[in-house]
Motif scaffolding. Structure first.
Motif, mmCIF file in Angstrom:
data_model
loop_
_atom_site.group_PDB
_atom_site.id
_atom_site.type_symbol
_atom_site.label_atom_id
_atom_site.label_comp_id
_atom_site.label_asym_id
_atom_site.label_seq_id
_atom_site.Cartn_x
_atom_site.Cartn_y
_atom_site.Cartn_z
ATOM 1 N N ASN A 160 2.890 28.734 -14.885
ATOM 2 C CA ASN A 160 3.962 27.809 -15.155
ATOM 3 C C ASN A 160 4.089 27.468 -16.629
ATOM 4 O OD1 ASN A 160 5.893 26.944 -13.347
ATOM 5 N ND2 ASN A 160 5.174 24.837 -13.352
ATOM 6 N N SER A 182 -6.149 1.219 0.960
ATOM 7 C CA SER A 182 -5.917 1.645 -0.425
ATOM 8 C C SER A 182 -4.613 2.403 -0.501
ATOM 9 C CB SER A 182 -7.074 2.543 -0.868
ATOM 10 O OG SER A 182 -6.753 3.171 -2.080
ATOM 11 N N SER A 183 -3.851 2.135 -1.533
ATOM 12 C CA SER A 183 -2.562 2.807 -1.661
ATOM 13 C C SER A 183 -2.714 4.244 -2.127
ATOM 14 C CB SER A 183 -1.682 2.063 -2.664
ATOM 15 O OG SER A 183 -2.210 2.239 -3.968
ATOM 16 N N VAL A 194 12.618 15.128 -6.566
ATOM 17 C CA VAL A 194 13.050 16.414 -7.099
ATOM 18 C C VAL A 194 14.329 16.902 -6.439
ATOM 19 C CG1 VAL A 194 12.462 18.844 -7.241
ATOM 20 C CG2 VAL A 194 10.752 17.134 -7.747
ATOM 21 N N LEU A 243 5.282 5.650 -10.048
ATOM 22 C CA LEU A 243 6.148 4.859 -10.907
ATOM 23 C C LEU A 243 6.845 5.725 -11.933
ATOM 24 C CD1 LEU A 243 3.891 1.851 -11.834
ATOM 25 C CD2 LEU A 243 5.817 1.856 -10.284
ATOM 26 N N ASP A 244 6.110 6.741 -12.390
ATOM 27 C CA ASP A 244 6.605 7.518 -13.507
ATOM 28 C C ASP A 244 7.646 8.502 -13.016
ATOM 29 O OD1 ASP A 244 6.691 9.539 -15.624
ATOM 30 O OD2 ASP A 244 5.036 8.368 -16.422
ATOM 31 N N GLU A 301 0.273 2.862 -10.647
ATOM 32 C CA GLU A 301 -0.301 1.641 -10.092
ATOM 33 C C GLU A 301 -0.994 1.971 -8.779
ATOM 34 O OE1 GLU A 301 2.859 -1.055 -9.033
ATOM 35 O OE2 GLU A 301 3.632 0.318 -7.534
ATOM 36 N N LEU A 320 6.819 14.142 -10.081
ATOM 37 C CA LEU A 320 7.885 14.549 -9.188
ATOM 38 C C LEU A 320 7.421 14.751 -7.759
ATOM 39 C CD1 LEU A 320 9.020 17.176 -11.764
ATOM 40 C CD2 LEU A 320 10.131 15.005 -11.355
ATOM 41 N N VAL A 321 7.818 13.864 -6.888
ATOM 42 C CA VAL A 321 7.578 14.099 -5.472
ATOM 43 C C VAL A 321 8.861 14.671 -4.907
ATOM 44 C CG1 VAL A 321 5.852 12.317 -5.191
ATOM 45 C CG2 VAL A 321 8.236 11.741 -4.937
ATOM 46 N N SER A 322 8.766 15.295 -3.753
ATOM 47 C CA SER A 322 9.950 16.040 -3.325
ATOM 48 C C SER A 322 11.159 15.141 -3.109
ATOM 49 C CB SER A 322 9.655 16.887 -2.088
ATOM 50 O OG SER A 322 9.206 16.083 -1.045
ATOM 51 N N TYR A 364 -2.961 -0.214 -5.252
ATOM 52 C CA TYR A 364 -3.247 -1.492 -4.610
ATOM 53 C C TYR A 364 -4.434 -1.340 -3.684
ATOM 54 C CZ TYR A 364 1.468 -2.946 -5.916
ATOM 55 O OH TYR A 364 2.602 -3.260 -6.608
ATOM 56 N N VAL A 365 -5.160 -2.429 -3.538
ATOM 57 C CA VAL A 365 -6.199 -2.482 -2.513
ATOM 58 C C VAL A 365 -5.973 -3.770 -1.740
ATOM 59 C CG1 VAL A 365 -8.658 -2.680 -2.063
ATOM 60 C CG2 VAL A 365 -7.876 -1.218 -3.894
ATOM 61 N N TYR A 384 -2.009 8.999 -6.834
ATOM 62 C CA TYR A 384 -1.182 9.529 -5.734
ATOM 63 C C TYR A 384 -1.683 10.916 -5.340
ATOM 64 C CZ TYR A 384 1.617 6.146 -8.306
ATOM 65 O OH TYR A 384 2.027 5.052 -8.997
ATOM 66 N N LEU A 437 0.807 -1.213 0.000
ATOM 67 C CA LEU A 437 0.000 0.000 0.000
ATOM 68 C C LEU A 437 0.838 1.259 0.000
ATOM 69 C CD1 LEU A 437 -2.842 -0.917 2.443
ATOM 70 C CD2 LEU A 437 -2.909 -0.880 -0.015
ATOM 71 N N ASN A 438 2.105 1.142 0.396
ATOM 72 C CA ASN A 438 2.926 2.355 0.433
ATOM 73 C C ASN A 438 3.606 2.531 -0.907
ATOM 74 O OD1 ASN A 438 2.227 2.718 3.127
ATOM 75 N ND2 ASN A 438 3.822 1.303 3.767
ATOM 76 N N THR A 439 2.862 3.115 -1.821
ATOM 77 C CA THR A 439 3.411 3.228 -3.160
ATOM 78 C C THR A 439 4.074 4.586 -3.356
ATOM 79 O OG1 THR A 439 1.248 4.014 -3.810
ATOM 80 C CG2 THR A 439 1.750 1.728 -4.296
ATOM 81 N N MET A 446 0.040 13.109 -2.373
ATOM 82 C CA MET A 446 1.469 13.442 -2.279
ATOM 83 C C MET A 446 1.762 14.844 -2.768
ATOM 84 S SD MET A 446 3.504 10.237 -3.648
ATOM 85 C CE MET A 446 3.630 8.788 -2.663
ATOM 86 N N GLY A 447 2.651 15.484 -2.119
ATOM 87 C CA GLY A 447 3.125 16.767 -2.598
ATOM 88 C C GLY A 447 3.968 16.539 -3.839
ATOM 89 N N ARG A 448 3.649 17.224 -4.887
ATOM 90 C CA ARG A 448 4.404 17.028 -6.112
ATOM 91 C C ARG A 448 4.808 18.360 -6.702
ATOM 92 N NH1 ARG A 448 0.292 13.689 -9.186
ATOM 93 N NH2 ARG A 448 -0.987 14.364 -7.449
ATOM 94 N N TYR A 449 5.754 18.260 -7.591
ATOM 95 C CA TYR A 449 6.265 19.453 -8.261
ATOM 96 C C TYR A 449 6.017 19.333 -9.740
ATOM 97 C CZ TYR A 449 8.668 20.807 -4.014
ATOM 98 O OH TYR A 449 8.955 21.198 -2.738
ATOM 99 N N SER A 450 5.963 20.448 -10.406
ATOM 100 C CA SER A 450 5.922 20.350 -11.860
ATOM 101 C C SER A 450 6.855 21.386 -12.459
ATOM 102 C CB SER A 450 4.493 20.525 -12.379
ATOM 103 O OG SER A 450 4.057 21.838 -12.242
ATOM 104 N N TYR A 451 7.501 20.970 -13.522
ATOM 105 C CA TYR A 451 8.406 21.858 -14.231
ATOM 106 C C TYR A 451 7.611 22.788 -15.130
ATOM 107 C CZ TYR A 451 12.814 19.817 -12.844
ATOM 108 O OH TYR A 451 13.895 19.421 -12.121
ATOM 109 N N ASP A 453 4.631 9.819 -21.798
ATOM 110 C CA ASP A 453 4.246 8.490 -21.374
ATOM 111 C C ASP A 453 4.082 8.507 -19.867
ATOM 112 O OD1 ASP A 453 7.590 7.352 -22.052
ATOM 113 O OD2 ASP A 453 6.807 8.275 -20.248
ATOM 114 N N TYR A 454 3.361 7.565 -19.401
ATOM 115 C CA TYR A 454 2.979 7.618 -18.002
ATOM 116 C C TYR A 454 2.711 6.213 -17.509
ATOM 117 C CZ TYR A 454 0.532 9.219 -13.853
ATOM 118 O OH TYR A 454 0.170 9.466 -12.567
ATOM 119 N N SER A 455 3.093 5.930 -16.303
ATOM 120 C CA SER A 455 2.687 4.645 -15.747
ATOM 121 C C SER A 455 2.305 4.868 -14.292
ATOM 122 C CB SER A 455 3.810 3.613 -15.860
ATOM 123 O OG SER A 455 4.926 4.046 -15.138
#
Lengths: 541, 993
Positions: free
Chosen positions: A67, B586-587, A43, A33-34, B557, A38-40, B559-560, B642, A28-30, B645-650, B553-555
């Motif tokens: 952006n 749930s992931s 990054v 994948l891609d 996943e 970008l997670v910190s 889980y449950v 996801y 569950l702790n994913t 989650m904190g994410r960044y983008s260029y 492209d992107y991938s």
């Protein structure tokens, strides 16, 4: 017997399964994948580039709105990216339209209220600018959290890079202080967050103006030492970055306005920092108009710019707005702008500010008021641009020698801090009783400034008796018109509200009327009052 | 002491019943086949036995005792021994009881014992027609289940709703489980519009719809919108059966949008603008009916062959293959599909280990016709020719709007026929769903059963969208509009794997019967996709670049993992209780928020089994009261895998900054809520199952209340707390209340004439009760629902106090004749100004009531069936009309004309008024889905064959006040660009031998 064997088998099977189960719950702790997600953790690593890119985003927040080019993917949600979430355009609209200098002919929602000082807490332009300032602050807080010494060490950042990042941190703090300065000047009592504030749902407390002032002052003084040393003119490595002189200039401005903002006189401190800037090698640009041309990055007067480099910093707000919104269509080619939107023009009050001078026709600054493109200096129909007021063409997307930059997308940098302001800050602080400076130097600085404007003509020179506070206000009008300073100046002199100074369409009436004092401070946007119960709205709203 | 007791017992027994004899016998079915495992019970005692492999049994019983024979699927019998030592018993199949075994989550239950709101539909009894998608079979058959097809395109998906949607922005689709494998149908497969069309409807045995939380909570965090369980046909014992189903069908459009024809339009333009106007000068001089140009009569066919039986007496199997070629009524739309399936269900170890192996595969090619052709055809100037009459080098021969200098007008409409013929949007999909299920009954403990299910669902799809260079679209569509087609290709691979394991212990002890189940489930969803943007070969060699834009492209996943359990308890076969609990992880959420507990409890009272109901036994045959409560979740938030989650983008091109000479791109943190979690729905359900006259009339009545909390919404947040001033977070609440009633009856049952009817009606009312963190009177809601016409106009809103997805318009004022007065709207707040504050929330696309009626009539060898469906109280925004009625927008300043609807001369608007309530129209309808006549014959060559020939018409009749083409469509009730449902005539033939 057989049953017992089966029972044992069953127990063994079940225990295997339970062991297997716990490893499955780890699934569950994913993490994404891609690699482009970008997670910190992904990054920020040991390379310096991402830290620099985050810093660049903070700087870019003053210039562009989002952006992606053309204000795509805007930073502020719920408002129009180009017109309402742009720092420079927002600053200009909020600092110029409520004053005697400018009036906008467009009927866009929110604009007429800015023209007539009749805004409410629902005004979109006020909302956009407010959230833009907080966007900057949030980015700074994020950068500071990602660049503490422990975090950098744990990521294996080299000592050299860490030294560079120390500068980044100082510049980030400068930007945060800059944003809070505008919040203090325009909104007074605002929600307060810094890098230690919890992220997420905890509601920020409201800070009082006096405490905010102290915070800004402390931040600027503390981060100064780690900022880059001042440089004059263009620097191939650092031009665009904030250095110590920018820090001092902000302090000079902050202290000058302290009495207006928090009721405490800090003119002496203002002089202290003005002197620090004066001690550097900055020079007034010999030609006033060159300060607003595409190659103004070479100017010796520029202290801290907001940079524009054509299609790589593309926005519909910012400098594009300053280039396109004000000139009559006949002048579009000369200005080399992407459009001639014909929205903003000056009221007759700006003309009067110039006419107060001796031989004002010789003043090169005056030539930017294009009386030749209007047949009526008065605005009779507020929603019509042509022949209703005076077009002002100050910014040109053309080099000082008349040649063109690579395209008609803005290349002209915006001078957020320049030497001319320091001169007038010094003079005004002295006149207001600050110590550390003297009246002779003050007079000399003002005269130097005027001689530059008059191209050396002696008509510019003032005598000591002529230099008083009223004169300073008018001189600021002549020097800084359309540079996003007028509102602050009028408030400091007590002229924005009340009836001591009326100008056409002040308060929505053709000859102008008195407006209430509470309008000296903008309202906290209704959205934030609704979202944060810790906030108390400013009086009058 | 024991001896005494023993003697007493024997004495009492013999005293009761007389002499004890040894009774043996054989139990067979009507065909003479022995039945294994039949229960033989001595009445009044707990003495009993079961038949062995040969159907034989032996029992010690008193000579005048009565034997009670029972076996699942067969009618029970009570046989007096009458001093016989050898009894032959023949059992008759009880078709009613067969239907009454319903599949629920992780097991089956007798319908009698079901405590939740569960409806089972026997798919073999449904009128199949041309349904390429199983979901179409369900429309109108189950109370509370609404199936709305998104249009008439081949393979088009359906929007399935059980008891109204429980969410606003997350998915509203129910969970679909196929042979125990939950299928990911919320995110579609690229290139395949309807994921359910993987299954050939001929292969489906039953649909079971689980409606209330006490039935669905066993599926935990995916069950808020209900669950549909599909089981496929299996092999059977006995001889090999071969079955063929095939049909040929012809489809036609049912009508056209009422736009002006060429003479009417010409008059309109001349009268409105004047003969010498530039508008009149832009008229052409031919007559074209554009809608006729784009539609056609389409012929399709569908074939399916299956073989089932038992191989070597040990391996029941069923194998089927199918082929479908469906052409749509919009030119060039086509679907071709090959399906195959294998089902094996052997049992080993004395029937202790039952194995089920299912695998089905599908290969599918589709050419999608762009529905923009319909939009263009209803607006294209009817006085223009289809093909260019000048020698214009632009447009590949199709007529285009050109500037005076002969170059294309880039904001013109693309030629409708060219949109279909010069665009190739093709996809190819391979998909397979399968599972292996092992069910092991412990030999040392017969009541304990272990079940392991391993399943997979894999699909691979790729496709491309090619627009011809120099086609009309290459000048008017896309970002470049430079005369070359902006092509794209896509590839997607999805895989979903499952492991389910549970133990089930069932025990009957006198009047108590209980059933306990505990299990574990693990499921992984993987998705990878790739998009590229290539030039055509000609453009590639001209520019030297293969691509005109960067691909991506992107991938991803997710889980449950879950632990679940259920306890069923029944007392005296009258009082039933069910408790379920599922702990779902749930992931998609942060480690602190991953696990959720979803309980449910249900109680049922079989009133019919009460002693005081015995007298009513002649009239009432079933009466059961059900009460249920449960909590379910929705973790398909629609924000990726996801979202917390904190994410960044260029930054992209055009957004950079410079330090000195160096250009630096920017990196931006995105706002995120790390506490994001699933939406949760609590449901209360009360129901009554009833039956009269030996279940000749039966049905159910349910009322329910569902409350969804933690609804996702993007709301304004406090400045300084996150990386934006708006955030997607769990903040809202939504309530659904409703009632359902269904009745199935057989008015006529006789040897030659049989008639059965099913009617169901459902009522649902949906209301949003909370949307923001704090109550803000200025907050109007979330506006959405873009329309055709203008830019950025939104017509729908999610607003507090109203159903989700209502319309948000100005209230039109009408004159005495009932015609709208242009530009005059009700000033709601009487402030003298009509502005955004005067918009009102008005009507909704979801119906208040929806109902279905299906009838099956058979007379001797003939059968006649039809299905009707009706919606009452649903409204639609007639965007076709609102964008084609104003006089001022007939002529585009760049020099071309747009056709108008005929009602333009009635409405008489000069300007456009997209947001007027005038265009929100009542779309209630009564529709006949299908009507068919068939002839059954019982022998072809000999008695071994049976078959049926049938003629069916689909969509023969729609009764509605609605002015638009079709009152039934998805798209949030906004009628624009809808691919109309065709009328289909099907001639079919099925053969069994």
């Amino acid at each position: 017997m057989k049953t017992a064997k089966y029972k044992i088998l069953l127990i063994v099977a079940i225990s295997f399964m339970i062991a297997g189960l716990s490893s499955c719950t780890d699934d569950l702790n994913t993490i994404p994948l891609d690699e482009e997600e970008l997670v910190s953790e992904v990054v920020f690593g040991s390379e310096i580039a991402p830290y620099q890119e985050l810093l660049a985003k903070i700087y870019a927040g003053l210039a562009i709105s989002g952006n992606s080019g053309g204000d795509g993917d805007p930073d502020v949600a719920g408002v129009d990216g180009g017109s309402q979430a742009s720092f420079l355009r927002g600053l200009w609209n909020l600092q110029q339209l409520p004053t005697d200098e400018a009036h906008c002919a467009w009927n866009d929602v929110g604009i007429p209220d800015l023209n007539y000082n009749t805004w409410t807490s629902n005004n979109v332009f006020i909302k956009g600018f407010y959230y833009r300032l907080y966007y900057q602050i949030n980015l700074v807080n994020a950068l500071l959290k990602e660049t503490t010494e422990e975090v950098l060490n744990s990521r294996g950042v080299s000592a050299n890079d860490q030294a560079e990042i120390v500068h980044f941190r100082a510049e980030a703090r400068f930007h945060r202080a800059l944003a809070y300065y505008y919040l203090l000047d325009m909104f007074r009592n605002v929600p307060f967050v810094n890098e230690e504030s919890p992220f997420g749902s905890t509601l920020p407390p409201q800070i009082l103006a006096a405490d905010l002032f102290d915070y800004i002052e402390k931040e600027l003084i503390e981060c100064e030492a780690d900022m880059l040393d001042p440089f004059v003119g263009y620097n191939t490595t650092h031009y665009g970055r904030a250095h110590k002189a920018a820090n001092w200039s902000l302090l000079s401005r902050l202290y000058l306005n302290a009495e207006a903002n928090i009721g405490v006189k800090k003119y002496t401190e203002s002089i202290t920092y003005s002197k620090k800037v004066l001690a550097e090698n900055y020079q007034l640009d010999p030609v006033y108009a060159n300060l607003f041309k595409a190659d103004n990055h070479n100017s010796g007067e520029m202290i801290f710019p907001i940079r524009y480099e054509g299609e790589d910093t593309q926005t519909w707000g910012g400098m594009t707005f300053l280039l396109s919104a004000m000139e009559p269509s006949e002048l579009q080619e000369e200005v080399n702008a992407v459009g001639a939107w014909q929205g903003n023009r000056a009221t007759s009050a700006l003309l009067k500010t110039f006419e107060r001078e001796y031989k004002h026709e010789t003043d090169s600054r005056f030539s930017m008021l294009r009386l030749d493109y209007t047949e009526n200096i008065e605005i009779e129909d507020p929603s019509v641009f042509t022949n209703n007021g005076i077009p002002v063409v100050k910014y040109y997307n053309r080099n000082s020698d008349g040649t063109l930059p690579p395209s008609n997308i803005a290349y002209t940098d915006f001078p957020l801090f320049r030497l001319g302001e320091i001169y007038l800050n010094y003079a005004e602080a002295v006149l207001r009783g600050g110590t550390g400076g003297d009246a002779t130097t003050a007079l000399q600085l003002v005269n130097n400034l005027r001689k530059r404007a008059y191209n050396g003509d002696n008509a510019a020179t003032l005598t000591a008796g002529e230099l008083n506070l009223d004169y300073i206000l008018n001189e600021r009008g002549r020097e800084f018109f359309y540079e996003g300073q007028r509102r602050t100046d009028l408030i400091r002199f007590g002229k924005l509200s009340g009836s001591t100074y009326l100008w056409p369409w002040k308060g929505g009436v053709p000859q102008g009327r008195s407006v209430e004092n509470y309008l000296n401070v903008f309202p906290i946007p209704a959205d934030d009052i609704g979202a944060n119960e810790n906030l108390v709205q400013n009086t009058g709203y | 002491m024991t001896m005494l007791l023993g003697i007493l017992m024997i004495v009492s027994v013999t005293a009761q019943t007389g002499t004890t004899i040894s009774v043996r016998g054989t139990v067979t079915d009507i065909a003479g086949e022995p039945l294994i495992g039949v229960n033989i019970l001595l009445q009044g005692t707990s003495t009993g036995t079961v038949t062995d492999y040969d159907g034989n049994f032996t029992l010690q019983a008193p000579a005048n005792g009565v034997l009670e024979i029972s076996y699942i699927g067969y009618k029970p019998q009570s046989i007096p021994i009458n001093n016989r030592t050898n009894i032959r018993i023949v059992m008759a199949e009880d078709t009613e009881l067969l239907e009454e075994l319903v599949v629920i989550g992780y097991g089956t239950v007798r319908k009698d014992d079901a405590t939740g709101s569960v409806t089972a539909v026997d798919a073999t009894k449904l009128n199949r027609g041309l349904a390429t998608s199983p979901s179409d079979l369900l429309a109108g058959k189950v109370a509370g289940l609404s199936v709305v097809s998104s249009g008439g395109a081949p393979g088009s998906s359906s929007s399935i709703r059980i008891r109204g949607g429980s969410s606003m922005s997350a998915s509203n689709e129910p969970l679909i489980v196929i042979d125990g494998v939950p299928v990911d149908n919320a995110t579609g497969v690229s290139g395949m519009a309807d994921p359910l069309s993987t299954i050939n409807s001929n292969d489906i045995e039953t649909f079971t719809v689980l409606k209330d939380a006490s039935a669905t909570a066993i599926y935990g965090s995916r069950a808020s919108n209900g669950v549909i369980i599909i089981t496929t046909k299996k092999g059977h014992s006995g001889k090999v059966r071969l079955s063929y189903n095939g049909n040929v069908s012809v489809s036609n459009k049912t009508g056209t949008v009422d736009v002006m024809d060429a003479p009417t339009f010409r008059n309109y333009v001349v009268n409105s603008f004047g003969e010498d106007s530039q508008q009149a000068a832009a008229l052409g001089n031919t007559e074209t009916n554009w809608q006729d140009q784009i539609f056609r009569t389409a012929v399709s066919t569908d074939h399916n062959l299956s073989v089932s039986g038992t191989a070597g007496e040990r391996l029941p199997y069923r194998v089927s293959v199918g082929y479908t070629n469906e052409n749509g009524i919009l030119k060039t739309s086509n679907l071709e599909r090959y399906t195959g399936s294998v089902n094996l269900s052997p049992s080993f170890l004395d029937d202790h280990l039952r194995v089920q192996l299912n695998a089905r595969g599908m290969y599918y090619t589709n050419r999608f016709a762009d529905q923009g052709a319909i939009n263009s055809a209803t607006q294209f100037d009817p006085t223009m020719p289809v093909y260019s009459e000048t020698e214009s080098p632009y447009g590949n021969g199709y007529h285009m709007s050109l500037k005076p200098d002969g170059t294309p007008i880039d904001i013109g409409l693309a030629n409708p026929l060219a949109i279909l013929e010069q665009k190739y949007d093709k996809s190819k999909v391979i998909r397979s769903i399968g599972n292996i299920q092992l069910d092991y009954r412990m030999p040392f403990l017969e009541e304990l059963r272990a079940n392991l299910n391993l399943g997979y669902d894999i699909s691979k799809s790729d496709g491309d969208v090619i627009i011809e260079d120099n086609s009309p679209m290459s000048y008017t569509w896309g970002n470049f509009k430079s005369g070359w087609g902006e092509n794209s290709t896509y590839y997607q691979y999805k895989s979903n794997t499952l492991l389910d394991f549970y133990l089930n212990y069932a025990k009957e002890m006198g009047i108590h019967r209980f059933d306990a189940m505990g299990g574990y489930s693990w499921q992984r969803f993987y998705n990878e996709s790739d998009n590229t943007y290539p030039y055509s070969a000609a453009m590639a060699s001209e520019t030297g670049n293969e691509f005109y834009k960067d691909g991506n492209d992107y991938s991803t996943e997710s889980y449950v993992v879950s632990f679940f359990g259920r306890l069923n308890y029944s007392l005296l076969n009258r009082y039933l209780m069910t408790f379920t609990l599922r702990n779902d992880g749930s992931s998609r959420f942060s480690p602190d928020n991953q696990w959720g507990l979803f309980p449910s409890a249900a109680f049922a009272w079989k009133i019919i089994n009460e002693p005081f109901m015995e007298d009513a036994g002649n009239v009432m045959s079933d009466l059961k009261l059900r009460l249920g409560y449960g909590v379910t979740g929705q973790q398909n938030l629609g924000s990726g895998d996801y979202p917390w989650m904190g994410r960044y983008s260029y930054s992209q091109a055009g957004a950079n900054y410079f330090f000195g000479d160096k250009m630096i791109s920017l990196i931006r943190p995105l706002a995120y809520d790390e506490n994001l979690k699933w939406e949760e729905t609590a449901t209360y359900n009360a129901g009554l199952d009833y039956g009269f006259l030996n279940n000749r009339i039966s049905g159910a009545f349910d009322i329910y209340y569902r409350k969804t909390t933690d609804l996702l919404n993007t709301v304004g947040i406090a400045a300084g707390t996150n990386f934006s001033n708006q955030l997607l977070t769990n903040v809202g609440e939504l309530v659904n209340k409703g009632a359902e009633f269904s009745i199935t009856g057989r008015p006529i049952v006789s040897k030659d004439l049989n008639w059965s009817l099913n009617y169901n009606i459902s009522y649902n009312r949906n209301e949003i009760t909370k949307l923001t963190i704090t109550d803000d009177p200025n907050y109007v809601g979330v506006r959405f629902g873009g329309i055709d016409g203008g830019t950025g106009n939104n017509i729908a809103i999610h607003s507090i106090g109203y159903p989700a997805g209502s319309f948000y318009v100005y209230e039109q004022v009408y004159n005495d004749e009932g015609n709208p007065i242009e530009g005059v709207f009700v000033d709601q707040n009487a402030d003298g100004v009509i502005n955004e504050k005067d918009l009102i929330v008005y009507k909704n696309a979801a119906p208040d009531f929806f109902m279905g009626l299906s009838s099956q009539l058979s007379y001797k060898n003939w059968d006649f069936n039809f299905s009707l469906r009706g919606n009452i109280g649903n409204y639609a925004y007639n965007n076709i009309q609102s964008n084609r009625e104003s006089k001022n927008t007939t002529f585009d300043p760049s020099g071309w004309l747009k056709n108008r609807v005929n009602s333009a001369t009635v409405t008489n608007f000069d300007a456009v008024h997209y947001q007027s309530s005038y265009y929100i129209q009542d779309a209630s309808f009564l529709k006949m889905d299908n009507i068919s006549l068939g002839y059954n014959f019982n022998q072809l060559l000999n008695e071994q064959q049976s078959g049926r020939v049938y003629l069916t018409v689909e969509n023969p009749l729609v009764i509605s006040k609605y002015d638009g083409l079709d009152p039934e469509f998805t798209n949030n009730g906004i009628d624009n660009n809808i691919y109309p449902h065709p009328r289909v005539f099907i001639l079919g033939f099925s053969l069994n031998f």
